[in-house]
Design a protein around this motif. Structure first.
Motif, PDB file in Angstrom:
ATOM      1  N   ARG A  37       0.832  -1.203   0.000  1.00  0.00           N
ATOM      2  CA  ARG A  37       0.000   0.000   0.000  1.00  0.00           C
ATOM      3  C   ARG A  37       0.868   1.254   0.000  1.00  0.00           C
ATOM      4  O   ARG A  37       0.561   2.235  -0.648  1.00  0.00           O
ATOM      5  CB  ARG A  37      -0.916  -0.027   1.227  1.00  0.00           C
ATOM      6  CG  ARG A  37      -1.870   1.107   1.271  1.00  0.00           C
ATOM      7  CD  ARG A  37      -2.838   0.913   2.425  1.00  0.00           C
ATOM      8  NE  ARG A  37      -3.185   2.232   2.902  1.00  0.00           N
ATOM      9  CZ  ARG A  37      -3.338   2.562   4.147  1.00  0.00           C
ATOM     10  NH1 ARG A  37      -3.177   1.677   5.082  1.00  0.00           N
ATOM     11  NH2 ARG A  37      -3.656   3.789   4.477  1.00  0.00           N
ATOM     12  N   PHE A  38       1.967   1.243   0.725  1.00  0.00           N
ATOM     13  CA  PHE A  38       2.835   2.410   0.820  1.00  0.00           C
ATOM     14  C   PHE A  38       3.843   2.484  -0.329  1.00  0.00           C
ATOM     15  O   PHE A  38       4.270   3.559  -0.701  1.00  0.00           O
ATOM     16  CB  PHE A  38       3.583   2.425   2.145  1.00  0.00           C
ATOM     17  CG  PHE A  38       2.681   2.559   3.335  1.00  0.00           C
ATOM     18  CD1 PHE A  38       1.690   3.528   3.375  1.00  0.00           C
ATOM     19  CD2 PHE A  38       2.801   1.709   4.401  1.00  0.00           C
ATOM     20  CE1 PHE A  38       0.844   3.659   4.466  1.00  0.00           C
ATOM     21  CE2 PHE A  38       1.966   1.834   5.504  1.00  0.00           C
ATOM     22  CZ  PHE A  38       0.991   2.801   5.536  1.00  0.00           C
ATOM     23  N   SER A  39       4.211   1.353  -0.896  1.00  0.00           N
ATOM     24  CA  SER A  39       5.249   1.362  -1.928  1.00  0.00           C
ATOM     25  C   SER A  39       4.805   2.077  -3.198  1.00  0.00           C
ATOM     26  O   SER A  39       5.626   2.569  -3.957  1.00  0.00           O
ATOM     27  CB  SER A  39       5.709  -0.060  -2.251  1.00  0.00           C
ATOM     28  OG  SER A  39       4.652  -0.797  -2.821  1.00  0.00           O
ATOM     29  N   LYS A  40       3.509   2.187  -3.433  1.00  0.00           N
ATOM     30  CA  LYS A  40       3.031   2.879  -4.626  1.00  0.00           C
ATOM     31  C   LYS A  40       3.447   4.345  -4.610  1.00  0.00           C
ATOM     32  O   LYS A  40       3.779   4.913  -5.635  1.00  0.00           O
ATOM     33  CB  LYS A  40       1.518   2.750  -4.745  1.00  0.00           C
ATOM     34  CG  LYS A  40       1.074   1.338  -5.035  1.00  0.00           C
ATOM     35  CD  LYS A  40      -0.423   1.201  -5.035  1.00  0.00           C
ATOM     36  CE  LYS A  40      -0.781  -0.260  -5.230  1.00  0.00           C
ATOM     37  NZ  LYS A  40      -2.194  -0.507  -5.022  1.00  0.00           N
ATOM     38  N   GLY A  41       3.427   4.962  -3.449  1.00  0.00           N
ATOM     39  CA  GLY A  41       3.840   6.362  -3.327  1.00  0.00           C
ATOM     40  C   GLY A  41       5.331   6.543  -3.509  1.00  0.00           C
ATOM     41  O   GLY A  41       5.808   7.642  -3.757  1.00  0.00           O
ATOM     42  N   GLY A  42       6.078   5.460  -3.404  1.00  0.00           N
ATOM     43  CA  GLY A  42       7.523   5.533  -3.567  1.00  0.00           C
ATOM     44  C   GLY A  42       8.017   5.063  -4.916  1.00  0.00           C
ATOM     45  O   GLY A  42       9.217   5.100  -5.194  1.00  0.00           O
ATOM     46  N   ALA A  43       7.104   4.640  -5.776  1.00  0.00           N
ATOM     47  CA  ALA A  43       7.502   4.163  -7.102  1.00  0.00           C
ATOM     48  C   ALA A  43       8.300   5.244  -7.823  1.00  0.00           C
ATOM     49  O   ALA A  43       7.872   6.392  -7.903  1.00  0.00           O
ATOM     50  CB  ALA A  43       6.274   3.795  -7.920  1.00  0.00           C
ATOM     51  N   ALA A  44       9.476   4.888  -8.312  1.00  0.00           N
ATOM     52  CA  ALA A  44      10.343   5.854  -8.988  1.00  0.00           C
ATOM     53  C   ALA A  44       9.732   6.239 -10.330  1.00  0.00           C
ATOM     54  O   ALA A  44       9.532   5.390 -11.201  1.00  0.00           O
ATOM     55  CB  ALA A  44      11.731   5.265  -9.194  1.00  0.00           C
ATOM     56  N   ILE A  45       9.422   7.520 -10.473  1.00  0.00           N
ATOM     57  CA  ILE A  45       8.838   7.987 -11.731  1.00  0.00           C
ATOM     58  C   ILE A  45       9.601   9.175 -12.303  1.00  0.00           C
ATOM     59  O   ILE A  45       9.194   9.745 -13.304  1.00  0.00           O
ATOM     60  CB  ILE A  45       7.346   8.342 -11.580  1.00  0.00           C
ATOM     61  CG1 ILE A  45       7.144   9.460 -10.564  1.00  0.00           C
ATOM     62  CG2 ILE A  45       6.539   7.122 -11.202  1.00  0.00           C
ATOM     63  CD1 ILE A  45       5.734   9.999 -10.549  1.00  0.00           C
ATOM     64  N   GLY A  46      10.688   9.544 -11.673  1.00  0.00           N
ATOM     65  CA  GLY A  46      11.495  10.654 -12.157  1.00  0.00           C
ATOM     66  C   GLY A  46      12.915  10.520 -11.658  1.00  0.00           C
ATOM     67  O   GLY A  46      13.219   9.670 -10.827  1.00  0.00           O
ATOM     68  N   VAL A  47      13.783  11.357 -12.203  1.00  0.00           N
ATOM     69  CA  VAL A  47      15.185  11.383 -11.804  1.00  0.00           C
ATOM     70  C   VAL A  47      15.550  12.832 -11.525  1.00  0.00           C
ATOM     71  O   VAL A  47      15.292  13.719 -12.353  1.00  0.00           O
ATOM     72  CB  VAL A  47      16.089  10.789 -12.917  1.00  0.00           C
ATOM     73  CG1 VAL A  47      17.540  10.770 -12.483  1.00  0.00           C
ATOM     74  CG2 VAL A  47      15.628   9.384 -13.288  1.00  0.00           C
ATOM     75  N   LEU A  48      16.139  13.081 -10.365  1.00  0.00           N
ATOM     76  CA  LEU A  48      16.430  14.449  -9.950  1.00  0.00           C
ATOM     77  C   LEU A  48      17.338  15.194 -10.923  1.00  0.00           C
ATOM     78  O   LEU A  48      17.139  16.378 -11.170  1.00  0.00           O
ATOM     79  CB  LEU A  48      17.061  14.464  -8.552  1.00  0.00           C
ATOM     80  CG  LEU A  48      16.169  14.000  -7.406  1.00  0.00           C
ATOM     81  CD1 LEU A  48      16.945  14.058  -6.092  1.00  0.00           C
ATOM     82  CD2 LEU A  48      14.906  14.813  -7.321  1.00  0.00           C
ATOM     83  N   ASN A  49      18.319  14.515 -11.477  1.00  0.00           N
ATOM     84  CA  ASN A  49      19.268  15.221 -12.340  1.00  0.00           C
ATOM     85  C   ASN A  49      18.704  15.527 -13.724  1.00  0.00           C
ATOM     86  O   ASN A  49      19.393  16.095 -14.559  1.00  0.00           O
ATOM     87  CB  ASN A  49      20.602  14.474 -12.435  1.00  0.00           C
ATOM     88  CG  ASN A  49      20.474  13.079 -12.985  1.00  0.00           C
ATOM     89  OD1 ASN A  49      19.459  12.722 -13.562  1.00  0.00           O
ATOM     90  ND2 ASN A  49      21.501  12.279 -12.784  1.00  0.00           N
TER      91      ASN A  49
END
Length: 160
Positions: free
Chosen positions: A5-17
């Motif tokens: 349930r919480f991992s969805k909010g942490g799914a990597a969808i961008g890169v800071l650089n």
């Protein structure tokens, strides 16, 4: 199951650089703030270095109020990556999009993003705060020439 349930909010969808400097800095400040007092001290220090005394205090308080309002009304904890991670998670990018829309004057879209993070009851208040925070976030990085390191993340796939 709870972890899913919480991992969805942490799914990597961008890169800071690959973001504008102010956007990456905003996400880093979000991470630092949510990490606790040491991170909050670092954020306060950044505001004090970039802005005059009273302005720094007012703008950092707005940042603090935005985050605490979202965190206290969110249906689940905000998921974030480690401070030094180059990925940007779904919750972090939603926060960024909220702030970007609000500071660009798109308050309706910003309120929709706020509702995703914190529910509809405080969405308008959050959108207005986000506009102030976004304007300041751009100002904090405007004169800085240092950027997030351009080294690519080894696990980032290029799709196009």
């Amino acid at each position: 199951m709870i972890q899913d349930r919480f991992s969805k909010g942490g799914a990597a969808i961008g890169v800071l650089n690959r973001m504008e400097a102010w956007e990456a800095n905003l996400i880093l400040n979000l991470r630092l703030w949510l990490d606790g007092t040491e991170g909050q001290t670092r954020v306060w220090s950044e505001y004090r270095k970039a802005l005059s005394g009273l302005e720094a205090q007012n703008e950092c308080r707005a940042f603090e109020t935005l985050i605490t309002t979202i965190a206290s009304t969110a249906p689940r904890p905000l998921v974030r990556h480690e401070v030094h991670c180059v990925c940007a998670g779904a919750d972090e990018c939603t926060f960024l999009h909220l702030v970007r829309c609000a500071s660009d004057g798109d308050l309706y879209d910003a309120a929709l993003m706020a509702a995703l993070l914190a529910g509809p009851s405080r969405a308008e208040q959050i959108a207005l705060l986000a506009g102030q925070v976004g304007t300041c976030a751009r100002k904090l990085t405007r004169d800085r020439i240092t950027r997030i390191s351009p080294k690519p993340a080894p696990y980032a796939a290029r799709l196009h």
